[in-house]
Write a protein that holds these residues in place. Structure first.
Motif, short mmCIF file in Angstrom:
data_model
loop_
_atom_site.label_atom_id
_atom_site.label_comp_id
_atom_site.label_asym_id
_atom_site.label_seq_id
_atom_site.Cartn_x
_atom_site.Cartn_y
_atom_site.Cartn_z
N PHE A 154 0.71 -1.22 0.24
CA PHE A 154 0.15 -0.11 0.12
C PHE A 154 0.68 1.29 -0.21
CE2 PHE A 154 -3.09 -3.05 2.39
CZ PHE A 154 -4.08 -2.78 1.51
N ALA A 155 2.16 1.36 0.73
CA ALA A 155 2.90 2.29 1.56
C ALA A 155 3.32 3.09 -0.18
CB ALA A 155 4.02 2.28 1.95
N ALA A 156 3.55 1.39 -1.33
CA ALA A 156 4.44 2.09 -2.42
C ALA A 156 3.68 3.00 -3.59
CB ALA A 156 4.57 0.90 -3.24
N THR A 157 2.07 2.31 -3.27
CA THR A 157 1.71 4.04 -3.84
C THR A 157 1.61 4.62 -3.99
OG1 THR A 157 -0.51 3.74 -2.35
CG2 THR A 157 -0.45 1.64 -4.09
N GLY A 158 1.79 5.69 -2.86
CA GLY A 158 1.92 7.04 -1.75
C GLY A 158 0.74 7.71 -1.91
N ALA A 159 -0.20 6.93 -1.99
CA ALA A 159 -1.80 7.26 -0.96
C ALA A 159 -1.58 7.52 0.48
CB ALA A 159 -2.87 6.10 -1.27
N THR A 160 -2.56 8.22 0.56
CA THR A 160 -3.07 8.10 2.07
C THR A 160 -3.06 7.59 3.13
OG1 THR A 160 -3.28 10.21 2.06
CG2 THR A 160 -3.78 9.95 3.94
N LEU A 161 -2.66 7.05 4.30
CA LEU A 161 -3.24 5.78 4.54
C LEU A 161 -3.87 5.99 6.06
CD1 LEU A 161 0.47 3.67 4.98
CD2 LEU A 161 -1.30 3.39 3.31
N VAL A 162 -4.78 5.31 6.62
CA VAL A 162 -5.07 5.22 7.76
C VAL A 162 -5.53 4.10 8.16
CG1 VAL A 162 -7.70 5.64 8.01
CG2 VAL A 162 -6.47 6.54 6.84
N THR A 170 2.64 2.16 16.69
CA THR A 170 2.92 2.86 16.00
C THR A 170 3.94 2.83 15.36
OG1 THR A 170 1.24 4.01 16.70
CG2 THR A 170 3.11 4.97 15.89
N ALA A 171 5.33 2.53 16.20
CA ALA A 171 6.58 2.89 15.90
C ALA A 171 7.37 2.03 14.98
CB ALA A 171 7.95 2.62 17.28
N GLU A 172 6.86 0.45 14.70
CA GLU A 172 7.23 -0.02 13.72
C GLU A 172 6.75 -0.14 12.37
OE1 GLU A 172 5.44 -4.61 12.88
OE2 GLU A 172 5.72 -4.14 15.17
N LEU A 173 5.51 0.26 12.40
CA LEU A 173 4.97 1.07 11.29
C LEU A 173 5.46 1.93 10.80
CD1 LEU A 173 1.26 -0.54 12.30
CD2 LEU A 173 2.59 -1.23 11.19
N ALA A 174 5.70 2.49 11.86
CA ALA A 174 6.51 4.00 10.97
C ALA A 174 7.54 3.82 10.21
CB ALA A 174 6.46 4.94 12.12
N GLU A 175 8.12 2.63 10.88
CA GLU A 175 10.27 2.32 10.39
C GLU A 175 9.51 1.79 9.00
OE1 GLU A 175 13.83 -0.07 11.99
OE2 GLU A 175 11.77 0.29 13.34
N ARG A 176 8.15 1.36 8.59
CA ARG A 176 8.28 -0.01 7.82
C ARG A 176 7.51 1.48 6.56
NH1 ARG A 176 3.91 -4.62 8.92
NH2 ARG A 176 4.27 -4.87 7.42
N LEU A 177 7.30 1.95 6.99
CA LEU A 177 6.75 2.88 6.17
C LEU A 177 7.45 4.14 5.11
CD1 LEU A 177 3.28 3.10 7.39
CD2 LEU A 177 3.42 2.76 5.50
N VAL A 178 8.54 4.55 6.53
CA VAL A 178 9.49 5.45 6.00
C VAL A 178 10.28 4.87 4.46
CG1 VAL A 178 12.15 6.23 6.57
CG2 VAL A 178 10.27 6.31 8.06
N PRO A 179 10.66 4.02 3.95
CA PRO A 179 11.52 3.83 2.94
C PRO A 179 10.24 4.14 1.69
CG PRO A 179 11.56 2.00 3.80
CD PRO A 179 10.76 2.57 4.71
N LEU A 224 -3.00 7.99 10.97
CA LEU A 224 -2.85 8.72 9.59
C LEU A 224 -1.56 9.05 9.06
CD1 LEU A 224 -5.36 11.86 9.62
CD2 LEU A 224 -5.99 9.66 9.76
N VAL A 225 -0.64 9.37 7.64
CA VAL A 225 -0.16 8.93 7.26
C VAL A 225 -0.28 9.45 5.53
CG1 VAL A 225 2.08 7.54 6.61
CG2 VAL A 225 0.81 7.89 8.70
#
Length: 247
Positions: A154-162, A170-179, A224-225
């Motif tokens: 999902f992150a690879a699409t650049g869409a807004t994530l909810v 939260t911390a673990e997921l944020a780290e996975r989204l950084v790339p 929200l990201v």
């Protein structure tokens, strides 16, 4: 008789739809999710209505309460937090009601992610930034995600994530989204939007996990990201462009 699945909205008693408030006002039995619901929502119920908190009940016991009330000729409302279309267990409950020969219908509610976006004053689809919104959740001690539903996909699409049901990670997921989004990408956590105890944490993928840990949040929050959360950025809609032909 009919079992009415009713979206209770994000929690505030005045964010129910008119239809939802009317249905609560005439219900004989109301089954509600005490974990996520502000008790003030129940002020719409009749004083003599039977109120059943579902937070300690498994699915079979919840279904039994609905079926028994229906069989007794009671008008039954099954409240869900937010909107029944997202993470409400509507599918499995209605399958059981179908098997029991009990009729049902659905009344929508204000979804929690919409309440969170309203609280921070941001549109989740901003021209030239993101035109899609992905509603998803974390997977740990819960039902497995479907094939192809990985967070990185999902992150690879650049869409807004909810992200729902994810605040403890939260911390673990944020780290996975950084790339995909970058460490400086805005991230917002909204806890109990519209309810007493409402809390908004604003930061980036680099620091939002620490803020959540410091606040001790464990449930009833959405994450929200996306770059759309930065009010200084974004394009303008072609729909409202003065140069667009209108004839």
């Amino acid at each position: 008789m009919t079992v009415h699945f009713v979206g209770a909205g994000p929690g505030a008693a005045d964010l129910l739809t008119l239809r939802a408030a009317t249905m609560l006002g005439r219900a004989d039995v109301v089954v509600y999710p005490g974990t996520y619901l502000d008790a003030e929502v129940l002020s719409h119920c009749r004083a003599d209505a039977r109120l059943v908190d579902s937070q300690a009940l498994d699915l079979d016991r919840i279904t039994a309460a609905l079926v028994e009330a229906d069989a007794a000729g009671r008008d039954v409302v099954r409240l869900t937090s937010g909107d029944p279309s997202v993470y409400s267990a509507l599918a499995e409950q209605t399958r059981r009601l179908d098997a029991a020969g009990v009729g049902w219908d659905v009344t929508p509610g204000v979804p929690s992610y919409a309440a969170a976006a309203a609280l921070v004053g941001r549109e989740l689809t901003v021209p030239l930034m993101a035109q899609s919104v992905v509603l998803t959740r974390a997977q740990a001690r819960s039902t497995a995600m479907g094939e192809g539903e990985g967070l990185e996909t999902f992150a690879a699409t650049g869409a807004t994530l909810v992200l729902h049901l994810a605040v403890t990670r939260t911390a673990e997921l944020a780290e996975r989204l950084v790339p995909s989004y970058g460490a400086d990408c805005p991230a917002v956590v909204v806890h109990r939007a519209s309810q007493p105890g409402e809390l908004v944490l604003r930061g980036t993928l680099a620091d939002i996990g620490g803020q959540v840990a410091d606040a001790g949040l464990r449930q009833a929050a959405v994450i929200l990201v996306g770059r759309v959360l930065d009010p200084a950025r974004g394009g303008e809609s072609h729909l409202y462009d003065a140069a667009r032909p209108r004839t």
